[in-house]
Design an enzyme around this catalytic site. Structure first.
Site, PDB file in Angstrom:
ATOM      1  CE  LYS A 176      -2.053   3.032   1.925  1.00  0.00           C
ATOM      2  NZ  LYS A 176      -1.851   4.455   1.541  1.00  0.00           N
ATOM      3  CD  GLU A 251      12.663   0.214   9.903  1.00  0.00           C
ATOM      4  OE1 GLU A 251      13.146   1.208  10.464  1.00  0.00           O
ATOM      5  OE2 GLU A 251      13.303  -0.841   9.729  1.00  0.00           O
ATOM      6  CB  CYS A 285      12.833   8.359   8.886  1.00  0.00           C
ATOM      7  SG  CYS A 285      13.922   7.285   7.959  1.00  0.00           S
ATOM      8  CD  GLU A 384       9.808  12.444  11.840  1.00  0.00           C
ATOM      9  OE1 GLU A 384       8.622  12.088  11.974  1.00  0.00           O
ATOM     10  OE2 GLU A 384      10.682  11.737  11.327  1.00  0.00           O
TER      11      GLU A 384
HETATM   12  P1  NAD Z   1       2.029   8.335   7.646  1.00  0.00           P
HETATM   13  O1  NAD Z   1       2.116   7.536   8.881  1.00  0.00           O
HETATM   14  O2  NAD Z   1       1.053   9.445   7.593  1.00  0.00           O
HETATM   15  O3  NAD Z   1       1.660   7.386   6.404  1.00  0.00           O
HETATM   16  C1  NAD Z   1       2.418   6.233   6.114  1.00  0.00           C
HETATM   17  C2  NAD Z   1       1.536   5.238   5.379  1.00  0.00           C
HETATM   18  O4  NAD Z   1       0.498   4.814   6.253  1.00  0.00           O
HETATM   19  C3  NAD Z   1       0.853   5.810   4.144  1.00  0.00           C
HETATM   20  O5  NAD Z   1       0.811   4.832   3.131  1.00  0.00           O
HETATM   21  C4  NAD Z   1      -0.558   6.104   4.644  1.00  0.00           C
HETATM   22  O6  NAD Z   1      -1.535   6.089   3.633  1.00  0.00           O
HETATM   23  C5  NAD Z   1      -0.757   4.938   5.598  1.00  0.00           C
HETATM   24  N1  NAD Z   1      -1.810   5.145   6.604  1.00  0.00           N
HETATM   25  C6  NAD Z   1      -2.319   6.320   7.062  1.00  0.00           C
HETATM   26  N2  NAD Z   1      -3.304   6.084   7.952  1.00  0.00           N
HETATM   27  C7  NAD Z   1      -3.412   4.733   8.073  1.00  0.00           C
HETATM   28  C8  NAD Z   1      -4.229   3.862   8.869  1.00  0.00           C
HETATM   29  N3  NAD Z   1      -5.160   4.345   9.686  1.00  0.00           N
HETATM   30  N4  NAD Z   1      -4.022   2.537   8.766  1.00  0.00           N
HETATM   31  C9  NAD Z   1      -3.067   2.024   7.938  1.00  0.00           C
HETATM   32  N5  NAD Z   1      -2.297   2.798   7.157  1.00  0.00           N
HETATM   33  C10 NAD Z   1      -2.451   4.136   7.220  1.00  0.00           C
HETATM   34  O7  NAD Z   1       3.498   8.819   7.332  1.00  0.00           O
HETATM   35  P2  NAD Z   1       3.981   9.759   6.146  1.00  0.00           P
HETATM   36  O8  NAD Z   1       3.546  11.142   6.447  1.00  0.00           O
HETATM   37  O9  NAD Z   1       3.617   9.145   4.838  1.00  0.00           O
HETATM   38  O10 NAD Z   1       5.579   9.629   6.284  1.00  0.00           O
HETATM   39  C11 NAD Z   1       6.319  10.391   7.141  1.00  0.00           C
HETATM   40  C12 NAD Z   1       6.717   9.606   8.368  1.00  0.00           C
HETATM   41  O11 NAD Z   1       7.349   8.400   8.004  1.00  0.00           O
HETATM   42  C13 NAD Z   1       7.725  10.355   9.215  1.00  0.00           C
HETATM   43  O12 NAD Z   1       7.403  10.217  10.580  1.00  0.00           O
HETATM   44  C14 NAD Z   1       9.032   9.632   8.906  1.00  0.00           C
HETATM   45  O13 NAD Z   1      10.022   9.754   9.886  1.00  0.00           O
HETATM   46  C15 NAD Z   1       8.561   8.242   8.754  1.00  0.00           C
HETATM   47  N6  NAD Z   1       9.538   7.446   8.000  1.00  0.00           N
HETATM   48  C16 NAD Z   1      10.250   6.487   8.659  1.00  0.00           C
HETATM   49  C17 NAD Z   1      11.224   5.757   7.978  1.00  0.00           C
HETATM   50  C18 NAD Z   1      12.053   4.696   8.661  1.00  0.00           C
HETATM   51  O14 NAD Z   1      12.619   3.886   7.968  1.00  0.00           O
HETATM   52  N7  NAD Z   1      12.150   4.680   9.984  1.00  0.00           N
HETATM   53  C19 NAD Z   1      11.449   5.995   6.621  1.00  0.00           C
HETATM   54  C20 NAD Z   1      10.702   6.980   5.991  1.00  0.00           C
HETATM   55  C21 NAD Z   1       9.735   7.697   6.691  1.00  0.00           C
END
Ligand code: NAD
Length: 485
Positions: A176, A251, A285, A384
């Site tokens: 997804k 992650e 991240c 963050e």
């Molecule tokens: P997000 O949590 O908003 O979304 C991530 C994914 O989850 C998207 O595909 C989104 O559609 C999905 N999602 C949203 N609501 C959901 C739900 N209720 N149930 C299941 N899935 C759902 O994050 P973002 O804004 O896309 O990304 C930024 C974040 O990701 C930052 O906090 C960043 O640090 C983190 N990140 C972490 C890593 C790592 O490897 N540790 C890498 C990249 C990004």
């Protein structure tokens, strides 16, 4: 381009394009214009994708021998390399990042498939010498059907990072992608098909998080979940995994510290400190978002960094500037909120707002910013921001530096800048983070290096050999042995 003329991208389920009644606009962050539409999947498409993955796993993939899985993964790596430019252009269009960074993403994605193509053939269990009359050993088996939910910041890299080990280990996958940047995930599925990966091994269901994402995380047909994204959504995904009792890798975010000691090498450190917070406009991240600097070198270092920040070229990713826009208007408003608060609580050394210039107002740009004198009492120190904002805090002793570094609840990465080997060693052991870089800082560090957060930055590990083992489970077989009766 009118809505009807925009290219449309359907879901990929069992090797077929599956359109839905509804579409989501994909926006170019450099000018806020729609560039494509993707299928808005819901529980029906998610269910079909999980069923397809299950069927392929039970009939094909779990019986496909390691050398053949390895060959197919290598072919996917080749296809990614052949389409490097197309992948990079799409990633830039979708995320806004500079094209040279997107090219690196395509190279790294290919490396993931290559690395796990090699590693999977060395995967095996152990023999256990328990008793003379028993032969015991372990098998490493795939889980079956894995769900992968990924964010928008490094979609191609993260899709490859999580899918390559899962597929190599013998699992079938449902991916997804994020609603803000789904395009390269769909192209990856098309390239995997071109590389002859059997239909149903990789299924992609684009859609909104609360719809497709939530349906996938809660689906009872899923055997394992890998989630990369925010802590808030990570909690929801872990809640869903608790109800179906499946393992979950999380992650999550970070607030990683760069610790600069008095004897650091400025020539080496300065460019990397800048890159660590401005690569992909700080939407990383493991961005080095906090600078903890010894008071004796504080003024000199902040001045050198400010000079570089002021000289950074900002513009559309396709022009390959130093820094592109943020992903969305919402993300820009969020970052500007932190900057307004930072201007009140700390000193804005450079940046602090929206850059001026032609086309800047339409895109989601923010100036690279240094906030000095940020203390643990400030939100900017702990949360963050996910933008190009470096928060500077001076320290006097190493003990104080460790306390400051650990003040946040995150624990993803840290950088240490010093010529003192003993101090570097001591700090590397003390810091509760998943990756430590000494006199170097490369976010997440390379395909081969295990990566996973401590504390609220996550659970589990991706990348490296550890990442492959995570997609297998351990079965023990114990056999009675003895002379024939
Ligand atoms: P997000 O949590 O908003 O979304 C991530 C994914 O989850 C998207 O595909 C989104 O559609 C999905 N999602 C949203 N609501 C959901 C739900 N209720 N149930 C299941 N899935 C759902 O994050 P973002 O804004 O896309 O990304 C930024 C974040 O990701 C930052 O906090 C960043 O640090 C983190 N990140 C972490 C890593 C790592 O490897 N540790 C890498 C990249 C990004």
């Amino acid at each position: 381009m009118s809505e009807t003329e925009l290219p449309r991208h359907a879901a990929v389920i069992a090797g077929k394009s599956v359109a839905t009644g509804d579409w989501i606009d994909v926006i170019d962050p450099s000018n806020a214009r729609p560039v494509a539409r993707v299928a808005r999947c819901g529980s029906t498409e998610v269910h079909a994708a999980v069923e397809a993955a299950r069927h392929t796993h039970e009939t094909v993939w779990r019986f496909t021998e390691p050398p053949e899985r390895s060959r197919l993964c290598r072919r996917i790596a080749d296809a990614l390399r052949e389409e490097r430019e197309q992948l990079a252009r799409l990633e830039t269009l979708d995320t806004g990042k500079p094209i040279s960074q997107a090219r690196t993403d395509a190279d790294v994605a290919a490396r993931y498939f290559e690395f796990y193509a090699n590693a999977l053939e060395a995967l095996g269990g152990e023999t256990i010498q328990q008793r003379p009359d028993r032969l015991a050993f372990t098998l490493r088996e795939p889980y079956g059907v894995c769900a992968h939910i990924i964010p928008w910041n490094y979609p191609l890299q993260i899709a490859a990072r999580t899918l390559a080990p899962a597929i190599a280990a013998g699992n079938c996958c449902v991916l997804k992608p994020a609603e803000d940047a789904p395009l390269t995930s769909l192209l990856l599925a098309a390239l995997a098909e071109r590389a002859s990966l059997p239909a149903g091994v990789l299924n992609v269901v684009p859609g909104y998080g609360e719809e497709a994402g939530a349906a996938l995380a809660a689906h009872p047909g899923i055997d394992r979940i890998s989630f990369t994204g925010s802590r808030k959504v990570g909690e929801l995904v872990m809640g869903a995994a608790a109800r179906t009792i499946v393992p979950v890798t999380l992650e999550l975010g970070g607030k990683s510290a760069q610790l600069v000691l008095p004897d650091f090498d400025a020539e080496r450190a300065v460019p990397q400190l800048v890159d660590a917070i401005t690569e992909h406009a700080g939407q990383n991240c493991s961005a080095g978002s906090r600078l903890l600097v010894h008071r004796s070198v504080h003024d000199h270092l902040v001045a050198a960094l400010a000079e570089r920040f002021a000289a950074l070229r900002i513009g559309p990713g396709a022009d390959d500037p130093d820094m592109g826009p943020l992903i969305s208007a919402r993300q820009r408003a969020r970052v500007l909120g932190y900057l307004a608060e930072g201007a009140r609580d700390a000193e804005v050394v450079v940046g602090g707002g929206v850059p001026e210039g032609a086309g800047r107002a339409e895109g989601f740009y923010v100036e690279p910013t240094i906030l000095d004198g940020v203390t643990p009492q400030h939100r900017a120190f702990n949360e963050e921001i996910f933008g190009p904002v470096l928060c500077v805090t001076p320290f006097d002793t190493l003990d104080e530096a460790v306390v400051l570094a650990e003040h946040t609840t995150y624990g993803l990465a840290a950088g240490i800048w010093t010529s003192d080997v003993t101090a570097a060693h001591w700090l590397a052991q003390r810091l509760r983070v998943g990756q430590v870089f000494v006199n170097d800082y490369s976010a997440a560090g390379g395909v081969e290096l295990p990566f996973g957060g401590y504390r609220r930055s996550g659970i589990g590990v991706e990348k490296g050999l550890e990442g492959l083992r995570e997609y297998t489970r351990c079965k023990t077989v114990a056999m009675r042995s003895g002379p024939p009766a």
